[in-house]
Design a protein around this motif. Structure first.
Motif, short mmCIF file in Angstrom:
data_model
loop_
_atom_site.label_atom_id
_atom_site.label_comp_id
_atom_site.label_asym_id
_atom_site.label_seq_id
_atom_site.Cartn_x
_atom_site.Cartn_y
_atom_site.Cartn_z
N GLY A 305 0.83 -1.22 0.00
CA GLY A 305 0.00 0.00 0.00
C GLY A 305 0.85 1.25 0.00
O GLY A 305 0.65 2.15 -0.83
N VAL A 306 1.81 1.33 0.90
CA VAL A 306 2.66 2.54 0.99
C VAL A 306 3.41 2.74 -0.33
O VAL A 306 3.42 3.85 -0.89
CB VAL A 306 3.65 2.42 2.18
N VAL A 309 1.00 3.72 -3.31
CA VAL A 309 0.47 5.09 -3.21
C VAL A 309 1.60 6.10 -3.49
O VAL A 309 1.38 7.10 -4.19
CB VAL A 309 -0.17 5.35 -1.82
N LEU A 310 2.81 5.79 -2.98
CA LEU A 310 3.93 6.70 -3.27
C LEU A 310 4.23 6.72 -4.77
O LEU A 310 4.58 7.77 -5.32
CB LEU A 310 5.17 6.27 -2.49
N PHE A 313 1.95 9.06 -6.37
CA PHE A 313 2.32 10.47 -6.13
C PHE A 313 3.58 10.88 -6.89
O PHE A 313 3.96 12.04 -6.87
CB PHE A 313 2.57 10.70 -4.63
N VAL A 331 -4.10 3.96 -6.31
CA VAL A 331 -5.40 4.66 -6.30
C VAL A 331 -6.44 3.84 -5.54
O VAL A 331 -7.23 4.38 -4.77
CB VAL A 331 -5.86 4.93 -7.76
N PHE A 333 -5.87 1.79 -3.08
CA PHE A 333 -5.56 1.97 -1.65
C PHE A 333 -6.06 3.32 -1.16
O PHE A 333 -6.61 3.44 -0.07
CB PHE A 333 -4.05 1.85 -1.40
N LEU A 334 -5.85 4.35 -1.98
CA LEU A 334 -6.29 5.71 -1.59
C LEU A 334 -7.80 5.76 -1.45
O LEU A 334 -8.33 6.38 -0.52
CB LEU A 334 -5.83 6.73 -2.63
N GLU B 150 -13.09 2.36 -8.60
CA GLU B 150 -12.59 3.27 -7.54
C GLU B 150 -13.74 3.75 -6.65
O GLU B 150 -13.62 3.74 -5.43
CB GLU B 150 -11.87 4.47 -8.17
N ILE B 198 -4.97 -1.17 5.62
CA ILE B 198 -5.09 -0.41 4.36
C ILE B 198 -5.10 1.09 4.63
O ILE B 198 -4.35 1.84 4.01
CB ILE B 198 -6.35 -0.86 3.59
N ALA B 201 -1.72 2.27 5.74
CA ALA B 201 -0.77 2.36 4.62
C ALA B 201 -1.04 3.60 3.78
O ALA B 201 -0.11 4.35 3.43
CB ALA B 201 -0.90 1.10 3.75
N GLY B 202 -2.31 3.85 3.47
CA GLY B 202 -2.67 5.03 2.67
C GLY B 202 -2.27 6.32 3.37
O GLY B 202 -1.65 7.20 2.77
N ALA B 205 1.53 6.86 3.40
CA ALA B 205 2.07 7.36 2.13
C ALA B 205 1.70 8.84 1.96
O ALA B 205 2.53 9.64 1.49
CB ALA B 205 1.52 6.54 0.98
#
Lengths: 368, 233
Positions: A305-306, A309-310, A313, A331, A333-334, B150, B198, B201-202, B205
């Motif tokens: 996830g980290v 997402v990085l 970005f 996306v 994960f976001l 999404e 989750i 983690a989000g 980041a």
């Protein structure tokens, strides 16, 4: 559609008038016809008395001289009886009462216990000013809720009160917690000690403190110059100082507390062992049963996830191929993060709403 | 010079002192002085805000513009709270120093300032935030549409988190035994998995991204590359 909703029809108006009348009658009956009534404010009352004493501190064993220190203590202080403190003659004792709020149900229990002869329970009394306060709080709470119907004078009154009161609240907080000890305390320490902060530390270099306090005083006046009709540019000096200090603070703390700490928190073992096996695990004693399945999955999910997402970005690479696919996972994960944050925010607001209803029904209407 | 060079120098010096102080213990007292000045200026900024509020509302009242009566209420509320707080009206003396007139706590329950906080500011703020529950729910109802993967993920997660915290969540999936293979399908287990792994983690980041952005912006400001704060002067 909105015009129709905001323009009350005669039927609509009749409905609201009926509701108002019904509410007023119900409120009056609840307040005057019920035995328990409504909106009772109670306070716990504590009597405080202080007498001035002299504390004699010997400079050392067999010392000839001694420093005398004045203090205010309770007349029942055991050090008075033991002779460590001596009452100062000619200074009248000071007595006052300290009140603290008590919820109605707790107050009823405390009063019952005290009436039954339990004097260890503090004295509780009905308080007219706090009862009035509950009515004011209910009036303002309902005023804010009235906005759900539409914008109206009741809401605007509550909103105007909120703006005025909160501006003054934060100003007073800043005055007593920052300006008095840090600015006025350095510019006029004797006066501040005599009037407001007797515990203000005595500086070893009062002259240097004075001149160091003159700088923010001048910068403060320059900042307030912004309100003047001419010469607003003068305020750019203190603004530059504020921006510079914030930048310096955030540069260090942002890298240390956010970037490094979060990166370190992500770098955890992907294989998570069951708590019972984690202390004794070695390469030779490997077994699948020692591995926590869901813990390991969670750890892998966190790292993926980290990183994804990085990647999303990271705009220096075009989001195509493997990078694009990873960014797409990012996306997802976001989206889950935002959905979860949304759910938690809504629940937080609903909790606040429940607390306001609890206030209205329990503290004000007394029917909870 | 006065409008550009000196502000840039002030910003660079104050920022650099705080950065240097982190790495060198010999300059720690410099950073303490800078932070003390910063705190004082932040407190003065509240006075500036209050002054601005006064100016705007006084102008509205004096020119009898629409809504001037509400501006008057704001002014009265502001002036009353200011007087209560500055003079600690109704407050109790300090137990250690009853002879010092303004040594008592300005926020004590008995003081007028504490009363206004307890019965006006606190309920008003809480109700304002509580009111958002209606608007957030209403906006979500109108905006959330499960059009693609999404939005389904966002909507589904919000649904699970909300249900998991209510009795309905327990009612719907509470019958699944907590020690069974399917225990992860219980709403409370799903909520824990979502928030602990989750969402963490989000957010992690996002925090890393923000930290890098703040560090870059701070460096640009301290080095004088970003001078946008001078543009409106």
């Amino acid at each position: 559609m909105s015009v129709t909703m905001n323009t009350p029809t005669s039927g609509n108006r009749l409905l609201w008038i009926s509701l108002m009348v019904f509410g007023m009658v119900g409120l009056s009956l609840n307040a005057f016809a019920r035995k328990d009534g409504m909106a009772h404010g109670y306070v716990e009352v504590k009597e405080v008395e202080r007498v001035q004493v002299t504390v004699v501190q010997s400079a050392g064993a067999g010392a000839a001289s001694a420093d005398a220190e004045l203090k205010w203590v309770a007349p029942t202080d055991p050090k008075i009886a033991s002779g460590e403190y001596t009452r100062v003659a000619g200074v009248a004792p000071r007595a006052w009462t300290v009140e603290s709020l008590v919820p109605a149900k707790e107050a009823a229990m405390m009063m019952t216990a005290r009436d039954a002869g339990d004097l260890t329970v503090e004295r509780v009394e009905p308080s007219a000013i706090n009862t009035f306060g509950i009515w004011i709080a209910a009036f303002l709470t309902l005023g804010i809720f009235s906005f759900l119907y539409r914008d109206n004078p009741w809401y605007k009154v509550a909103e105007s009160v909120l703006i005025g009161v909160s501006a003054a609240y934060w100003m007073i907080n800043a005055f007593w917690s920052t300006l008095v000890p840090n600015l006025f305390g350095a510019l006029a320490p004797t006066l501040v000690r005599a009037v407001a902060s007797p515990d203000l530390p005595v500086s070893s270099s009062p002259n240097s403190d004075f001149w160091l306090a003159v700088v923010p005083l001048i910068l403060g006046f320059m900042l307030l110059w912004r309100l003047a009709p001419k010469g607003g540019w003068i305020s750019i000096w203190p603004i530059a100082f504020i921006i510079g200090t914030t930048a310096g603070l955030k540069l260090v703390s942002g890298i240390e507390a956010d970037l490094m700490a979060q990166a370190v928190a992500t770098m955890q073992p992907l294989v998570v062992l069951n708590p019972a096996d984690s202390a004794t695990a070695t390469a030779s004693s490997f077994s699948f049963s020692a591995i926590s399945f869901w813990g390991s999955i969670g750890s892998v999910v966190s790292v993926v996830g980290v990183l994804s997402v990085l990647t999303y970005f990271f705009f220096s690479l075009e989001h195509k191929g493997a990078v694009g696919k990873t960014a797409r996972v990012g996306v997802w994960f976001l989206m889950i993060t935002f959905g979860s944050a949304f759910g938690l925010t809504v629940m937080g607001r609903i909790t606040l709403l429940a607390q306001r209803f609890e206030f209205l029904f329990t503290d004000w209407l007394n029917i909870g | 010079m006065l409008k550009r060079t000196i502000p840039i120098l002030i910003l660079a010096t104050s920022g650099a002192i705080l950065v240097v102080a982190y790495f060198s213990p010999f300059t720690t007292n410099w950073s303490e002085v800078v932070l003390m000045w910063f705190n004082i200026l932040a407190a003065v900024a509240y006075v500036l805000g209050a002054g601005n509020l006064l100016a705007v509302n006084l102008e509205k009242v004096s020119s009898r513009r629409a809504g001037w009566a509400y501006a008057l209420i704001t002014l009265v509320a502001f002036a009353s709270m200011l007087t209560f707080g500055l003079f600690k009206i109704g407050g109790v003396p300090s137990e250690a120093h009853p002879d010092v007139p303004y040594a008592g706590d300005y926020e004590s329950t008995q003081s007028a300032f504490g009363w206004v906080y307890e019965y006006m500011l606190s309920p008003l703020t809480a109700t304002m935030f509580a009111l958002l529950a209606f608007y957030v729910a209403s906006a979500a109802f109108r905006a959330f549409r499960a059009k693609n993967l999404e939005s389904i993920l966002l909507l589904g997660t919000a649904f699970i988190i909300l249900l998991a915290q209510t009795a309905a969540g327990m009612f719907l999936t509470g019958w699944i035994p907590a020690d069974s293979v399917f225990a992860f399908l219980r709403f409370d287990s799903l909520r824990i998995a979502i928030t602990e792994y989750i969402q963490t983690a989000g957010m992690r980041a996002i925090t890393i991204g923000i930290a890098i952005g703040i560090a870059a912006t701070s460096l640009r400001l301290i080095l004088g590359v970003d001078r946008s704060y001078l543009s409106k002067q």
